[in-house]
Every structure is written in structure tokens, then in C-alpha cells.
Design an enzyme around this catalytic site. Structure first.
Site, PDB file in Angstrom:
ATOM      1  N   SER A 144     -13.308  -4.649   0.733  1.00  0.00           N
ATOM      2  CA  SER A 144     -14.205  -4.074  -0.293  1.00  0.00           C
ATOM      3  C   SER A 144     -15.677  -4.284   0.063  1.00  0.00           C
ATOM      4  O   SER A 144     -16.477  -4.664  -0.789  1.00  0.00           O
ATOM      5  CB  SER A 144     -13.928  -4.660  -1.679  1.00  0.00           C
ATOM      6  OG  SER A 144     -12.796  -4.074  -2.251  1.00  0.00           O
ATOM      7  N   LYS A 193     -22.712   6.478  -4.678  1.00  0.00           N
ATOM      8  CA  LYS A 193     -22.216   7.746  -5.220  1.00  0.00           C
ATOM      9  C   LYS A 193     -22.031   7.737  -6.736  1.00  0.00           C
ATOM     10  O   LYS A 193     -21.913   8.798  -7.345  1.00  0.00           O
ATOM     11  CB  LYS A 193     -20.908   8.149  -4.543  1.00  0.00           C
ATOM     12  CG  LYS A 193     -19.740   7.203  -4.759  1.00  0.00           C
ATOM     13  CD  LYS A 193     -18.548   7.675  -3.926  1.00  0.00           C
ATOM     14  CE  LYS A 193     -17.373   6.735  -4.041  1.00  0.00           C
ATOM     15  NZ  LYS A 193     -16.267   7.141  -3.145  1.00  0.00           N
ATOM     16  N   TYR A 239       0.812  -1.219   0.000  1.00  0.00           N
ATOM     17  CA  TYR A 239       0.000   0.000   0.000  1.00  0.00           C
ATOM     18  C   TYR A 239       0.843   1.266   0.000  1.00  0.00           C
ATOM     19  O   TYR A 239       1.961   1.260   0.519  1.00  0.00           O
ATOM     20  CB  TYR A 239      -0.909   0.012   1.231  1.00  0.00           C
ATOM     21  CG  TYR A 239      -1.941  -1.071   1.276  1.00  0.00           C
ATOM     22  CD1 TYR A 239      -2.271  -1.820   0.148  1.00  0.00           C
ATOM     23  CD2 TYR A 239      -2.607  -1.374   2.467  1.00  0.00           C
ATOM     24  CE1 TYR A 239      -3.224  -2.818   0.206  1.00  0.00           C
ATOM     25  CE2 TYR A 239      -3.566  -2.367   2.533  1.00  0.00           C
ATOM     26  CZ  TYR A 239      -3.855  -3.092   1.403  1.00  0.00           C
ATOM     27  OH  TYR A 239      -4.808  -4.073   1.466  1.00  0.00           O
ATOM     28  N   PHE A 290     -15.504  -0.840  -3.802  1.00  0.00           N
ATOM     29  CA  PHE A 290     -14.820   0.362  -4.307  1.00  0.00           C
ATOM     30  C   PHE A 290     -15.709   1.599  -4.223  1.00  0.00           C
ATOM     31  O   PHE A 290     -15.624   2.506  -5.058  1.00  0.00           O
ATOM     32  CB  PHE A 290     -14.357   0.180  -5.754  1.00  0.00           C
ATOM     33  CG  PHE A 290     -13.331  -0.895  -5.949  1.00  0.00           C
ATOM     34  CD1 PHE A 290     -12.526  -1.327  -4.904  1.00  0.00           C
ATOM     35  CD2 PHE A 290     -13.161  -1.488  -7.188  1.00  0.00           C
ATOM     36  CE1 PHE A 290     -11.576  -2.320  -5.092  1.00  0.00           C
ATOM     37  CE2 PHE A 290     -12.213  -2.471  -7.381  1.00  0.00           C
ATOM     38  CZ  PHE A 290     -11.417  -2.902  -6.341  1.00  0.00           C
TER      39      PHE A 290
END
Length: 345
Positions: free
Chosen positions: A233, A243, A53, A237
Site C-alpha cells: 500500500s 485521484k 487474492y 489504496f
């Protein structure tokens, strides 16, 4: 907050786990620190990270997320308040900038020691294999396709022996899997029993309303072998926040920034999301809370890994622990799932 135990241990972890993979890319160091402060204040004591990450994986940013967590530990002096999970990256095209020798002893040694340096800690509570060395379970792929040219040779025992050395050295406490399937999970469990080696106690796989493939095989292993799911998840995502509905593409959102992260945004995924959004509205809750509460209520769940790029998202995600879905809502979810099963691989 609600708490569970890491399987086969007496370690209490929050049922909401703080995901960190945006820190150092979509989020700054200061924002990462703010998220950790807020999460701790709300009773979240379980953080998940990885040497890979932030994502997308890049040589320029690799390890930055762990470094941000490390500076927070040093600043706050509260390492003892956090159950910390991290991962070694498996072999893949996206990890060639990290190393190319998979889970060889030298690779694990380098990965563990470098993570400890960045995290500014002496130990990692849960150390996970980010994905298998075998040619299986690729991101965005459904099912297993055998590769006759695969060069992998069985090495479950060698990996466990290596991890056992780090447990005995006090650098890691427990071990787990990620992006694994029933074959790999059972092979590790079989080898740990046969050779009296450390037991894999968790499996971190994707699980959400649009991807319930964990239920096909892995869920039975999880329940019968008591290997807990760390669900990642859970909002697909961000798709299951709603949204992206009606063609929206908010500035700064993951799919806006990284268009190839669109596996949950295909036509059937959008159609299913619309139906789940209608169900949430009908029952007086946000789609985010419907989606996260569904994951929170699964019997095979140990912890639900939530991730956020804004504080408002983080607050809503953590608040989902207080949402309880009725039998009627769960039945309605099943009806939608049966109509449009697993549209997001």
C-alpha cells in the site's frame, strides 16, 4: 531498475515488486499477463501474491490471482526469471471460506500444495504468513488491545518446524512475515536462533506517507536484525496518486468499487494528501512519484510492492525507481508528517 538482496540470501530482487491482488477481480487474466510482461521488460523480477487474492476476499474468486500467474508461467516458460512470493492466509472472518485451522501443520501443507498447483510451479521463493494468529495488528486498527479471552497459545517453534519441512522438501526456499509487529517478529527470530530453524527474512507491512507506523518499533528491528521491509500500500489504496482529491471518485477505482476501503480517505488523510500534492507540484513531479520515491529511499526497505489496475498506472509506478528526492524535499515531507502524523491506520 535497481536491485537489492533478500536479506541473508544471495537472491537479487528488484526494488520494485509487482503486486497482484487485483487480478481476477478488478483485472482480467489477459490484463494480468500484460502487466507481468511489461514488468519483466522493465527489469522487475519480484512478484508478490497470496492464496487469499484477489481482494476483497470471496469464496468465488479465492486463488484466482495465483491461477493467473500460473497460466502466465506456463505460457511464457519463464519461471526462472521471477522471484515469487506468496502467503498463507491467517485466521479471520474473511478467510473462513479458505480454512479455519490457522497455521496448523495440516493448514500449511494444504496451503502450500494448493498454491503450487495454481501457480504451476514446483517451488515458491518466499513464503509468508499473511498475518498473525494472535489477536493483534488488525487491518485498519491502531495499537494493541489485549484480549483476556484469546485462545491462542504460543506456537512459534511449531510453525517454524513445519516450514522447515517444506524448505527441506524444496517446495519453498525462504520464509517471511506479513502484518506483524515487533513482538511477533522477535519471537520468530529468537526461536530460529535457539532451535536452529529457518529465519524469517522479510516482513511485509503497510508503509506510505499516510501510514508510517512501521517506524515505531518495527524499523529498528528491521535494521538491527536485517529483516527487510516489503512495503505494501505505498500509495494508500491509490489515495496518494491524488485521484480522489477535490471530491473525485473515478469509475472503477478501488474506493468507488469498495467503499469500506476508505481508511486513507478520512479528513486528516485528505488534508495531508493535499499538502503532499502541493509539495510534489512545487518540485515538478507527480504525487505518485513523490509517494513511491519516499518509500524507495528508506534504509529498511527491501522492495516496494506496487499495484496497478491500468497500464498507465503501472508504467508511472515502475518509473518511480528513477526519482530521487532531495534532502530538502525529504525535510518538507517530515514537516508535513509532524503536522499530520499517520492519518491512515
Amino acid at each position: 531498475m535497481k536491485y537489492t538482496l533478500l536479506p541473508h540470501t544471495d537472491i537479487k530482487v528488484s526494488k520494485i515488486c509487482l503486486g497482484t491482488m487485483t487480478w481476477g477481480q478488478q483485472n482480467t487474466e489477459a490484463e494480468g499477463h500484460e502487466q507481468m510482461d511489461y514488468a519483466i521488460d522493465k527489469g522487475v523480477n519480484f512478484f508478490d501474491t497470496a492464496e487469499l487474492y484477489p481482494v476483497p476476499a470471496r469464496a468465488e474468486t479465492q486463488g484466482e490471482t495465483e491461477r493467473i500467474i500460473g497460466t502466465w508461467f506456463k505460457k511464457r516458460g519463464n519461471r526462472d526469471k521471477v522471484i515469487l512470493a506468496s502467503k498463507i492466509a491467517g485466521p479471520a472472518a474473511i478467510t473462513k471460506h479458505i480454512r479455519t485451522n490457522g497455521f496448523k501443520k495440516e493448514a500449511i501443507e494444504e496451503a502450500v500444495n494448493e498454491s503450487l498447483k495454481r501457480l504451476q510451479t514446483d517451488y515458491i521463493d518466499l513464503y509468508q504468513l499473511h498475518w498473525p494468529e494472535r489477536n493483534t495488528n488488525f487491518f485498519g486498527s491502531r495499537g494493541y488491545k489485549h484480549d483476556p479471552d484469546e485462545r491462542w497459545e504460543e506456537n512459534f517453534k511449531e510453525i517454524l518446524e513445519c516450514l522447515d519441512g517444506f524448505i527441506k522438501a524444496g517446495k519453498i526456499r525462504h520464509v517471511g512475515l506479513s502484518n506483524e509487529n515487533p513482538y511477533g517478529t522477535m519471537k520468530y527470530l529468537e526461536e530460529s536462533r535457539k532451535s536452529r530453524l529457518p529465519r524469517m527474512i522479510t516482513i511485509q507491512n503497510p508503509y506510505n506517507l499516510l501510514n508510517r507506523l512501521f517506524e515505531v518499533g518495527n524499523a529498528e528491528v528491521s535494521m538491527r536484525e536485517n529483516i527487510g521491509l516489503l512495503a505494501y500500500s505505498p500509495l494508500g489504496f491509490g489515495t496518494l496518486s491524488g485521484k480522489y482529491l477535490n471530491g473525485n471518485m473515478p469509475e472503477g477505482s478501488r474506493i468507488k468499487l469498495f467503499p469500506n476501503y476508505n481508511r486513507y480517505s478520512q479528513p486528516n488523510g485528505v488534508r495531508a494528501t493535499e499538502k503532499y500534492a502541493e509539495l510534489a507540484t512545487k518540485n515538478g513531479m507527480s504525487l505518485t512519484h513523490l509517494a513511491l520515491a519516499f518509500v524507495n529511499q528508506q534504509p529498511f526497505l527491501t522492495s516496494n510492492i506496487i499495484g496497478a489496475t491500468s497500464m498507465s498506472q503501472l508504467q508511472e509506478n515502475i518509473e518511480s525507481i528513477n526519482v530521487e528526492l532531495t534532502k530538502e524535499v525529504m525535510a518538507a515531507i517530515e514537516a508535513i508528517h509532524n503536522e499530520i502524523p499517520n492519518p491512515g491506520p
